[in-house]
Design a protein around this motif. Structure first.
Motif, PDB file in Angstrom:
ATOM      1  N   MET A   1       0.825  -1.203   0.000  1.00 27.15           N
ATOM      2  CA  MET A   1       0.000   0.000   0.000  1.00 27.15           C
ATOM      3  C   MET A   1       0.865   1.260   0.000  1.00 27.15           C
ATOM      4  O   MET A   1       0.766   2.095  -0.899  1.00 27.15           O
ATOM      5  N   VAL A   2       1.736   1.387   1.004  1.00 26.33           N
ATOM      6  CA  VAL A   2       2.465   2.644   1.164  1.00 26.33           C
ATOM      7  C   VAL A   2       3.759   2.396   1.918  1.00 26.33           C
ATOM      8  O   VAL A   2       3.849   1.486   2.740  1.00 26.33           O
ATOM      9  N   TYR A   3       4.754   3.266   1.603  1.00 29.07           N
ATOM     10  CA  TYR A   3       6.057   3.205   2.265  1.00 29.07           C
ATOM     11  C   TYR A   3       6.357   4.596   2.807  1.00 29.07           C
ATOM     12  O   TYR A   3       6.285   5.591   2.085  1.00 29.07           O
ATOM     13  N   LEU A   4       6.677   4.642   4.113  1.00 27.45           N
ATOM     14  CA  LEU A   4       6.906   5.935   4.760  1.00 27.45           C
ATOM     15  C   LEU A   4       8.218   5.938   5.529  1.00 27.45           C
ATOM     16  O   LEU A   4       8.638   4.907   6.067  1.00 27.45           O
ATOM     17  N   GLN A   5       8.848   7.092   5.557  1.00 27.87           N
ATOM     18  CA  GLN A   5       9.898   7.382   6.520  1.00 27.87           C
ATOM     19  C   GLN A   5       9.311   8.397   7.492  1.00 27.87           C
ATOM     20  O   GLN A   5       8.211   8.904   7.284  1.00 27.87           O
ATOM     21  N   LYS A   6      10.069   8.713   8.507  1.00 25.90           N
ATOM     22  CA  LYS A   6       9.575   9.693   9.485  1.00 25.90           C
ATOM     23  C   LYS A   6       9.169  10.982   8.768  1.00 25.90           C
ATOM     24  O   LYS A   6       9.962  11.589   8.051  1.00 25.90           O
ATOM     25  N   GLU A   7       7.908  11.351   8.919  1.00 31.33           N
ATOM     26  CA  GLU A   7       7.346  12.602   8.407  1.00 31.33           C
ATOM     27  C   GLU A   7       7.296  12.672   6.880  1.00 31.33           C
ATOM     28  O   GLU A   7       6.994  13.739   6.325  1.00 31.33           O
ATOM     29  N   ASN A   8       7.572  11.585   6.184  1.00 32.67           N
ATOM     30  CA  ASN A   8       7.540  11.614   4.717  1.00 32.67           C
ATOM     31  C   ASN A   8       6.863  10.371   4.147  1.00 32.67           C
ATOM     32  O   ASN A   8       7.085   9.269   4.624  1.00 32.67           O
TER      33      ASN A   8
ATOM     34  N   ILE B   1      -8.579   4.838   7.527  1.00 35.57           N
ATOM     35  CA  ILE B   1      -9.558   4.540   6.482  1.00 35.57           C
ATOM     36  C   ILE B   1     -10.857   5.246   6.857  1.00 35.57           C
ATOM     37  O   ILE B   1     -11.461   4.951   7.900  1.00 35.57           O
ATOM     38  N   GLN B   2     -11.260   6.183   6.037  1.00 34.91           N
ATOM     39  CA  GLN B   2     -12.496   6.915   6.296  1.00 34.91           C
ATOM     40  C   GLN B   2     -13.667   6.227   5.602  1.00 34.91           C
ATOM     41  O   GLN B   2     -13.514   5.601   4.548  1.00 34.91           O
ATOM     42  N   GLN B   3     -14.842   6.345   6.208  1.00 30.55           N
ATOM     43  CA  GLN B   3     -16.086   5.848   5.605  1.00 30.55           C
ATOM     44  C   GLN B   3     -15.904   4.418   5.076  1.00 30.55           C
ATOM     45  O   GLN B   3     -16.070   4.156   3.886  1.00 30.55           O
ATOM     46  N   VAL B   4     -15.562   3.521   5.978  1.00 28.33           N
ATOM     47  CA  VAL B   4     -15.244   2.153   5.577  1.00 28.33           C
ATOM     48  C   VAL B   4     -16.418   1.490   4.862  1.00 28.33           C
ATOM     49  O   VAL B   4     -17.581   1.767   5.151  1.00 28.33           O
TER      50      VAL B   4
ATOM     51  N   GLU C   1       3.442   5.826  -2.354  1.00 27.47           N
ATOM     52  CA  GLU C   1       2.044   5.507  -2.030  1.00 27.47           C
ATOM     53  C   GLU C   1       1.333   4.934  -3.246  1.00 27.47           C
ATOM     54  O   GLU C   1       0.121   5.068  -3.394  1.00 27.47           O
ATOM     55  N   SER C   2       2.093   4.273  -4.097  1.00 29.01           N
ATOM     56  CA  SER C   2       1.536   3.764  -5.351  1.00 29.01           C
ATOM     57  C   SER C   2       0.467   2.691  -5.151  1.00 29.01           C
ATOM     58  O   SER C   2      -0.327   2.442  -6.043  1.00 29.01           O
ATOM     59  N   GLY C   3       0.428   2.076  -3.982  1.00 31.63           N
ATOM     60  CA  GLY C   3      -0.568   1.035  -3.751  1.00 31.63           C
ATOM     61  C   GLY C   3      -1.770   1.488  -2.941  1.00 31.63           C
ATOM     62  O   GLY C   3      -2.659   0.690  -2.640  1.00 31.63           O
ATOM     63  N   MET C   4      -1.814   2.742  -2.623  1.00 31.72           N
ATOM     64  CA  MET C   4      -2.926   3.254  -1.811  1.00 31.72           C
ATOM     65  C   MET C   4      -4.132   3.571  -2.692  1.00 31.72           C
ATOM     66  O   MET C   4      -3.998   4.205  -3.735  1.00 31.72           O
ATOM     67  N   PRO C   5      -5.310   3.143  -2.270  1.00 30.95           N
ATOM     68  CA  PRO C   5      -6.512   3.600  -2.990  1.00 30.95           C
ATOM     69  C   PRO C   5      -6.561   5.126  -2.983  1.00 30.95           C
ATOM     70  O   PRO C   5      -6.100   5.775  -2.041  1.00 30.95           O
ATOM     71  N   LYS C   6      -7.111   5.683  -4.053  1.00 34.34           N
ATOM     72  CA  LYS C   6      -7.070   7.138  -4.228  1.00 34.34           C
ATOM     73  C   LYS C   6      -7.940   7.872  -3.228  1.00 34.34           C
ATOM     74  O   LYS C   6      -7.670   9.029  -2.881  1.00 34.34           O
ATOM     75  N   GLU C   7      -8.988   7.233  -2.774  1.00 31.07           N
ATOM     76  CA  GLU C   7      -9.909   7.910  -1.857  1.00 31.07           C
ATOM     77  C   GLU C   7     -10.013   7.149  -0.541  1.00 31.07           C
ATOM     78  O   GLU C   7      -9.814   5.940  -0.478  1.00 31.07           O
TER      79      GLU C   7
END
Lengths: 115, 113
Positions: free
Chosen positions: A46-53, A79-82, A57-63
């Motif tokens: 889904m997503v790859y993060l470092q501290k504060e960055n 996840i909003q409005q599941v 996010e190429s695998g994250m759904p757009k909404e």
């Protein structure tokens, strides 16, 4: 040295509610990855993060989906409005340097059930 | 784009028998290859990985995998399985320069007495 910690381990939400999943990486690790495992399927990045960055996010759904990894505290997948299709196991992994050849250490996962 | 194929969704085997779990990948660039194991209701644990060098890699609990570049395969083997090896096994690949792992759909190994 504690492993990757995720909470809650199980989360039940009704359609339209918000889900917040937390991940504390291993001590000394500053790179966090989130994966989703749908029933009878493999894990999907889904997503790859470092501290504060957010690095990837190429695998994250757009909404409805967002992730953060603040300077202090755990990484949060929100996840909003599941919807029922969000029901899955969400795994967090961490690594120390973020290089491709490193081992990613996985947490036990959060199993989200949307009613 | 990368992809990983694990053709066998389930492999039943008797205790002390040999086993092979198949994994094939597709990628246009150099890759790193991983096998992870998942026990029920737990996260994934690294079993072994291939980065470079010797094409045969081994784990501490008797599993081994061989990288075959010409066949784009990374099959997992164990000469004699135990009941405790019952689990789901995932093959994964990452491209050099990219951190995300691409997983196969998994193979459930069922070891019976």
């Amino acid at each position: 040295n504690a492993g990757v910690m995720q909470n809650p381990r199980h989360l039940v939400r009704r359609r339209g509610q918000e889900a917040r999943l937390r991940c504390s990486p291993m001590k000394g690790h500053s790179h966090v990855y989130w994966y989703r495992q749908l029933p009878e399927e493999g894990l999907k990045f889904m997503v790859y993060l470092q501290k504060e960055n957010i690095i990837d996010e190429s695998g994250m759904p757009k909404e409805r989906f967002s992730a953060e990894f603040p300077k202090e505290g755990p990484s949060i997948l929100r996840i909003q409005q599941v919807v029922r299709g969000d029901s899955a196991a969400y795994f967090c992994a961490s690594s120390p340097l973020g290089t491709p050849q490193e081992t990613q250490y996985f947490g036990p996962g959060t199993r989200l059930l949307v009613l | 784009a990368q992809s990983v194929t694990q053709l066998d969704s389930q492999v039943p085997v008797f205790e002390e028998a040999p086993v092979e779990l198949r994994c094939n990948y597709s990628s246009s660039v150099s890759v790193y290859l991983f096998w992870y194991v998942q026990y029920p209701n737990q996260g994934l644990q690294l079993l072994l990985k291939y980065l470079s060098g010797s094409t045969l890699v081994e784990s501490i609990n008797g599993f081994e995998a061989e990288f075959n570049k010409s066949q784009t395969s990374f099959h997992l083997r164990k000469p004699s399985v135990h009941i405790s090896d019952t689990a789901e096994y995932f093959c994964a690949v990452s491209e050099t320069g990219f951190q995300k792992l691409v997983f196969g759909t998994g193979t459930r190994l069922l070891v019976s007495p």
